[in-house]
Design a protein around this motif. Structure first.
Motif, PDB file in Angstrom:
ATOM      1  N   LEU A 300       0.829  -1.208   0.000  1.00  0.00           N
ATOM      2  CA  LEU A 300       0.000   0.000   0.000  1.00  0.00           C
ATOM      3  C   LEU A 300       0.865   1.260   0.000  1.00  0.00           C
ATOM      4  N   PRO A 301       0.780   2.080  -1.060  1.00  0.00           N
ATOM      5  CA  PRO A 301       1.500   3.351  -1.055  1.00  0.00           C
ATOM      6  C   PRO A 301       0.767   4.398  -0.215  1.00  0.00           C
ATOM      7  N   VAL A 302       1.520   5.241   0.482  1.00  0.00           N
ATOM      8  CA  VAL A 302       0.953   6.340   1.268  1.00  0.00           C
ATOM      9  C   VAL A 302       1.699   7.606   0.868  1.00  0.00           C
ATOM     10  N   GLN A 303       0.957   8.655   0.532  1.00  0.00           N
ATOM     11  CA  GLN A 303       1.564   9.899   0.036  1.00  0.00           C
ATOM     12  C   GLN A 303       1.342  11.057   0.987  1.00  0.00           C
ATOM     13  N   GLU A 304       2.163  12.089   0.831  1.00  0.00           N
ATOM     14  CA  GLU A 304       1.951  13.324   1.562  1.00  0.00           C
ATOM     15  C   GLU A 304       0.659  13.968   1.107  1.00  0.00           C
ATOM     16  N   VAL A 305       0.088  14.814   1.945  1.00  0.00           N
ATOM     17  CA  VAL A 305      -1.213  15.407   1.636  1.00  0.00           C
ATOM     18  C   VAL A 305      -1.206  16.180   0.345  1.00  0.00           C
ATOM     19  N   GLN A 306      -0.070  16.869   0.051  1.00  0.00           N
ATOM     20  CA  GLN A 306      -0.045  17.720  -1.122  1.00  0.00           C
ATOM     21  C   GLN A 306       0.142  16.932  -2.400  1.00  0.00           C
ATOM     22  N   ALA A 307       0.395  15.613  -2.297  1.00  0.00           N
ATOM     23  CA  ALA A 307       0.595  14.821  -3.493  1.00  0.00           C
ATOM     24  C   ALA A 307      -0.706  14.690  -4.277  1.00  0.00           C
TER      25      ALA A 307
END
Length: 310
Positions: A300-307
């Protein structure tokens, strides 16, 4: 204004490594008698099933059903039958020249009854056999009428992560299984893995809880599943934002997965299935037989909010 995001469906059969747990061989079996049938049911980490003795039910004909002796027509009654070992059962290497079988034996039966009598029941044993052992338990064609066997495997887990395909840092990520992968369905319209109208027996496998290790070093957490898919509280209400969901099966990632292998967390799932049965028009509902765990791994990828993405 809330922007509704289409539901993200991660089909684990294509993107997961599915790991089967050691089978649960404790109290995950039960024998029942219903109408013209005696059934021995089992549950393990691969699936569930039933081995049923007796024959067709004679309902609404106006004549009494034939006894077992009458159906034999002078031929010998052979009370045992060998079946392959059910999937999910692990046994040691069989002795040289032998193989493992599951031997089901009808015991305490009375031939002058239409269903074997009130004391008739099935006993099972995992036994190593060679040709001579198998010859002690032959299965001629005429004995087929006294047995029924059916089985089902659990469907591949299909994990949903909401509200976006890729979770965001500091934004709750909600986990659930699709209804189709959390209960075994049949085309009969019954919510069941089995439906044998002749024997008036229905069996159902349903996910009752999921243990989730989110893969970021935090503690695993347990999510209970609904009684039926329609009542499942672990869905996601797209008319509400993440902070106003009824669903409590959620996790907040505090950092992205950028530094992880392949830039993805490894989420580990322990999915607990509960198998139950229903007899005919029983007003008492479903009767649990036992539970078994299935293990799966999700990247599962998790990104920063601004991504941007999802």
């Amino acid at each position: 204004m809330h922007n509704r995001v289409s539901r993200a469906l991660l089909t684990l059969s294509t993107v997961l490594a599915l790991l089967m747990a050691a089978p649960l061989t404790t109290a995950s079996a039960e024998t029942i008698q219903t109408g013209n049938t005696v059934c021995s049911m089992y549950v393990n980490s691969v699936g569930f099933g039933a081995y049923c003795s007796s024959g067709a039910a004679y309902l609404g004909t106006g004549t009494p059903p034939p006894t077992w002796r009458q159906r034999l027509a002078g031929r010998p009654f052979i009370p045992c039958r060998d079946f392959p070992i059910p999937d999910g059962i692990k046994l040691p290497q069989a002795p040289d020249g032998k193989k493992w079988v599951m031997r089901i034996t009808i015991t305490d039966y009375k031939l002058d009854t239409y269903n074997g009598g009130p004391a008739a029941h099935l006993e099972r044993a995992y036994v190593p056999v060679d040709a001579a052992d198998e010859a002690q338990c032959p299965f001629p064609d005429y004995m087929e009428q006294f047995w029924r066997h059916f089985k089902s495997n659990y469907p591949d887990p299909a994990l949903q992560v909401m509200p976006t395909f890729t979770p965001r840092v500091n934004v709750p990520a909600f986990f659930s299984l699709t209804p189709a992968s959390s209960m075994v369905y049949e085309n009969t319209g019954e919510l069941s893995g089995y439906y044998n109208q002749t024997h008036n027996l229905t069996m159902r496998g349903m996910v009752v809880k999921i243990l989730i290790d989110p893969g970021d070093g935090t503690e695993p957490f347990t999510c209970k599943m609904g009684v039926t898919p329609a009542d499942d509280p672990d869905g996601y209400d797209e008319s509400q934002d993440p902070d106003h969901q009824i669903n409590t099966c959620k996790h907040v990632y505090k950092r992205s997965s950028a530094t992880e292998p392949d830039a993805m967390y490894t989420v580990k799932l322990t999915i607990t299935w509960e198998v139950s049965y229903w007899i005919g028009k029983d007003q008492n509902g479903w009767h649990p037989i036992g539970q078994a765990d299935v293990h799966a791994v999700q990247r599962l990828p998790v990104q920063e909010v601004q991504a941007i993405g999802g």
